[in-house]
Design a protein around this motif. Sequence first.
Motif, mmCIF file in Angstrom:
data_model
loop_
_atom_site.group_PDB
_atom_site.id
_atom_site.type_symbol
_atom_site.label_atom_id
_atom_site.label_comp_id
_atom_site.label_asym_id
_atom_site.label_seq_id
_atom_site.Cartn_x
_atom_site.Cartn_y
_atom_site.Cartn_z
ATOM 1 N N SER A 4 0.828 -1.210 0.000
ATOM 2 C CA SER A 4 0.000 0.000 0.000
ATOM 3 C C SER A 4 0.861 1.258 0.000
ATOM 4 C CB SER A 4 -0.924 0.020 1.222
ATOM 5 O OG SER A 4 -1.875 -1.001 1.131
ATOM 6 N N TYR A 38 2.254 2.048 -3.431
ATOM 7 C CA TYR A 38 1.266 2.624 -4.352
ATOM 8 C C TYR A 38 0.893 4.055 -3.990
ATOM 9 C CZ TYR A 38 0.044 -1.614 -6.944
ATOM 10 O OH TYR A 38 0.061 -2.701 -7.774
ATOM 11 N N ARG A 39 1.018 4.421 -2.720
ATOM 12 C CA ARG A 39 0.477 5.694 -2.235
ATOM 13 C C ARG A 39 0.973 6.907 -3.030
ATOM 14 N NH1 ARG A 39 1.231 5.185 3.073
ATOM 15 N NH2 ARG A 39 -0.762 4.160 3.211
ATOM 16 N N LEU A 52 -0.067 7.085 -6.798
ATOM 17 C CA LEU A 52 -1.509 7.275 -6.922
ATOM 18 C C LEU A 52 -1.933 8.671 -6.492
ATOM 19 C CD1 LEU A 52 -2.925 3.815 -5.821
ATOM 20 C CD2 LEU A 52 -2.865 4.798 -8.120
ATOM 21 N N TYR A 105 -6.107 3.729 -3.734
ATOM 22 C CA TYR A 105 -5.886 2.403 -4.309
ATOM 23 C C TYR A 105 -7.204 1.750 -4.761
ATOM 24 C CZ TYR A 105 -4.101 -2.242 -5.150
ATOM 25 O OH TYR A 105 -3.791 -3.437 -5.750
ATOM 26 N N TYR A 139 -8.195 3.279 -7.976
ATOM 27 C CA TYR A 139 -7.284 2.808 -9.028
ATOM 28 C C TYR A 139 -7.720 1.438 -9.536
ATOM 29 C CZ TYR A 139 -2.840 1.026 -10.970
ATOM 30 O OH TYR A 139 -1.873 0.473 -11.774
ATOM 31 N N ILE A 184 2.926 3.481 -12.845
ATOM 32 C CA ILE A 184 2.642 2.837 -11.563
ATOM 33 C C ILE A 184 3.027 1.362 -11.616
ATOM 34 C CG2 ILE A 184 0.825 2.160 -9.942
ATOM 35 C CD1 ILE A 184 -0.550 4.829 -10.651
ATOM 36 N N THR A 185 2.611 0.681 -12.664
ATOM 37 C CA THR A 185 2.947 -0.732 -12.807
ATOM 38 C C THR A 185 4.455 -0.926 -12.854
ATOM 39 O OG1 THR A 185 0.889 -1.101 -14.015
ATOM 40 C CG2 THR A 185 2.585 -2.785 -14.238
ATOM 41 N N ILE A 211 5.890 -0.407 -9.284
ATOM 42 C CA ILE A 211 5.581 -1.522 -8.386
ATOM 43 C C ILE A 211 6.372 -2.761 -8.798
ATOM 44 C CG2 ILE A 211 3.764 -3.039 -7.512
ATOM 45 C CD1 ILE A 211 3.724 -0.034 -6.500
#
Length: 143
Positions: free
Chosen positions: A20, A23-24, A27, A34, A37, A108-109, A112
Amino acid sequence: MTNLKEDPGFQFYVASRLISQAYREPLEELGLTYPQYLVMLVLWEKDGQMVSQIGEKLQLDSGTLTPLLKRLESVNLVKRVRSEVDERKVEIELTYPGKSLQSKAQHITEKINGFFNTWDEKQFNQLNLFMEKLINDFKPNLK
């Protein structure tokens, strides 16, 4: 009595928090949480889905999903369209800004995936299979 390290939920709790956190920041740049998203990912895969279809894919009930959709609609990323045949059915469609956001979300992908750069494909696939099994095994027991 078990200790903290033996508690199976603790490891998932820590892993969930870490993911999390990863991602924060990206995002926040997009103005999404999330869960929002995840809704957008579902719609980027296939636009124009019924609320029930989105809820099924995300394993969210309508009481949780409806506020997410209203928030996305209030920032003009999606629009809700009532079925003319059955007013109870609502289809969710991406707006132009919602469609445009997809290209901005590509990083983002990549970011991560960077956290898993020490994992080989087999390890990553094993994790996904294990998580899928865990979800499928727990889900019937939580209803």
